[in-house]
Design an enzyme around this catalytic site. Structure first.
Site, PDB file in Angstrom:
ATOM      1  N   ARG A  51       0.866  -1.179   0.000  1.00 39.88           N
ATOM      2  CA  ARG A  51       0.000   0.000   0.000  1.00 39.88           C
ATOM      3  C   ARG A  51       0.901   1.226   0.000  1.00 39.88           C
ATOM      4  NH1 ARG A  51       2.393   2.118   3.743  1.00 39.88           N
ATOM      5  NH2 ARG A  51       0.779   3.703   3.742  1.00 39.88           N
ATOM      6  N   GLY A  52       0.254   2.403  -0.148  1.00 31.90           N
ATOM      7  CA  GLY A  52       1.037   3.633  -0.303  1.00 31.90           C
ATOM      8  C   GLY A  52       1.157   3.929  -1.796  1.00 31.90           C
ATOM      9  N   ALA A  53       0.845   5.177  -2.174  1.00 33.12           N
ATOM     10  CA  ALA A  53       0.680   5.484  -3.602  1.00 33.12           C
ATOM     11  C   ALA A  53       1.882   5.094  -4.477  1.00 33.12           C
ATOM     12  CB  ALA A  53       0.342   6.967  -3.752  1.00 33.12           C
ATOM     13  N   ASP A 238      -2.010  10.849  -2.151  1.00 34.21           N
ATOM     14  CA  ASP A 238      -2.397   9.793  -3.104  1.00 34.21           C
ATOM     15  C   ASP A 238      -2.748  10.357  -4.466  1.00 34.21           C
ATOM     16  OD1 ASP A 238      -2.970   8.571  -0.297  1.00 34.21           O
ATOM     17  OD2 ASP A 238      -2.762   6.923  -1.730  1.00 34.21           O
TER      18      ASP A 238
HETATM   19  O1  MRU Z   1      -4.549   3.110   2.074  1.00 35.12           O
HETATM   20  P1  MRU Z   1      -3.071   3.354   1.965  1.00 35.12           P
HETATM   21  O2  MRU Z   1      -2.290   2.834   3.122  1.00 35.12           O
HETATM   22  O3  MRU Z   1      -2.526   2.902   0.621  1.00 35.12           O
HETATM   23  O4  MRU Z   1      -2.951   4.935   1.994  1.00 35.12           O
HETATM   24  C1  MRU Z   1      -1.672   5.507   1.954  1.00 35.12           C
HETATM   25  C2  MRU Z   1      -1.655   6.966   2.131  1.00 35.12           C
HETATM   26  O5  MRU Z   1      -2.671   7.616   2.230  1.00 35.12           O
HETATM   27  C3  MRU Z   1      -0.312   7.629   2.083  1.00 35.12           C
HETATM   28  O6  MRU Z   1      -0.285   8.744   2.921  1.00 35.12           O
HETATM   29  C4  MRU Z   1      -0.023   8.081   0.644  1.00 35.12           C
HETATM   30  O7  MRU Z   1      -0.178   7.006  -0.233  1.00 35.12           O
HETATM   31  C5  MRU Z   1       1.314   8.649   0.502  1.00 35.12           C
HETATM   32  S1  MRU Z   1       2.555   7.411   0.567  1.00 35.12           S
HETATM   33  C6  MRU Z   1       4.047   8.064   0.157  1.00 35.12           C
END
Ligand code: MRU
Length: 358
Positions: A51-53, A238
């Site tokens: 997870r994480g963009a 994101d």
């Molecule tokens: O649902 P997730 O854990 O994928 O959400 C992640 C986030 O909201 C992060 O803050 C975002 O992706 C930035 S990661 C560098």
């Protein structure tokens, strides 16, 4: 030099497969799962093994490599056409992080290039996406740290660290860089309900790095700011719309409102692959709704009143007017708006980062 936590990679390409650190198990276990089919990669993204963009985008790029290999094995003369189903599965995995679609588009452009060895070319492109993300994080770390000013505490939300990216992190990249420079005395990490990215992932990364971290319930952030001593809120993103509105983990908007009220500066750190100039503003950003069980249960145990309904948006949109600084690898936009973002994305290097806005 790599920091301790930065040695842990969320996404690894090894021996013709993608290996993902299963983030659902952290911090209890460090366990990599191996995927050799694009459909499995799409499922892993959907189920938040990764997870994480930026990490989602990198994983999808390797997923395209797997799809191409499978298609080429079946019918070398029709490999592009045979990939359509896998590409659709990858694109449908999660809707909000635009890095997923950005990476798929970049891989599709690579697919269209005439080359004697398309599979090697696609793997090289996926590796380039991965390495460029790490380099962007390093650069953003320097640019963001230069904004911080006098030594103090910062607050962050969700996990925008090594685990959410190719490595080093966006918001945590700034925090790592600034801590090394003596500009940060402590990091406050929102636990980030309901998936607990802050408690499980951000706190873990910071503890590994020896950076002092204090965990707090999301609802405690305003009270913490009222006490004073918090200089900046530093978060990832994101998707960022053309006017600078920022979609990020649910609770970010809340944090930005509390920050503005208490005179705490608000910094968004994200690579240019997170900027979506095709959307005029944040209202057009698709917001993922996740399963009610994320709220109704904790660790598989029911915790809520039976019969209660659930609203569980995974992201919210922070209006650009609440953002003091947007840091990308291309430069910094202070009080970002449509014109500044357009200039930044056109490669005109934003504003020179003043040392310390406070
Ligand atoms: O649902 P997730 O854990 O994928 O959400 C992640 C986030 O909201 C992060 O803050 C975002 O992706 C930035 S990661 C560098």
């Amino acid at each position: 030099m790599l920091s301790q936590a930065d040695r842990v990679r969320a996404v690894v390409w090894r021996e013709n497969a993608v290996e993902l650190l299963d983030q659902r198990l952290l911090p209890g276990a460090i366990h990599y799962r191996r995927f050799s089919k694009a459909a499995e990669v799409a499922q892993a993204i959907r189920e938040m093994v990764v997870r994480g963009a930026p990490a989602i985008g990198i994983t999808a790029a390797y997923g395209v490599v797997l799809a191409a290999r499978a298609a080429y094995d079946r019918q070398p003369e029709r490999w592009r056409a045979l990939m359509a189903e896998d590409l659709a599965l990858l694109a449908a995995a999660r809707p909000t992080a635009v890095n997923l679609f950005w990476a798929l588009r970049r891989m599709e452009r690579t697919m269209a290039e005439p080359t004697a060895d398309p599979l090697a070319r696609l793997l090289a492109e996926a590796r380039a996406i991965h390495q460029e993300d790490i380099a962007a994080n390093r650069r953003m770390g320097q640019l963001g740290a230069a904004l911080l000013g006098e030594r103090g505490a910062v607050i962050t939300h969700c996990n925008a660290g090594s685990l959410a990216t190719g490595g080093y992190g966006t918001a945590l990249g700034v925090i790592r860089e600034a801590y090394a420079a003596g500009l940060i005395e402590r990091v406050y990490a929102d636990e980030t309900r309901p998936w607990l990215q802050g408690a499980r992932l951000t706190a873990w990364e910071l503890v590994q790095d020896g950076i002092p971290v204090t965990l707090l319930a999301d609802g405690a952030a305003a009270a913490l700011m009222r006490r004073g001593g918090i200089h900046w809120a530093v978060v990832g993103a994101d998707r960022i719309a053309a006017n600078g509105d920022v979609a990020n983990k649910i609770g970010t908007y809340h944090l930005a409102l509390a920050a503005r009220y208490h005179g705490v500066r608000f910094m968004v750190v994200a690579p240019s692959s997170t900027v979506d100039l095709s959307l005029l503003n944040g209202a057009a950003i698709p917001i993922e709704q996740r399963a009610p069980e994320e709220l109704l249960e904790l660790g598989g145990q029911p915790v809520a009143a039976v019969g209660a309904e659930v609203w569980n948006p995974s992201f919210d949109v922070t209006p650009a007017e609440l953002v003091d600084a947007l840091v990308t690898e291309r430069g910094v936009a202070l009080a970002p708006d449509a014109a500044k973002l357009a200039r930044l994305m056109a490669g005109q290097h934003g504003e020179p980062p003043p040392r310390g806005l406070r």
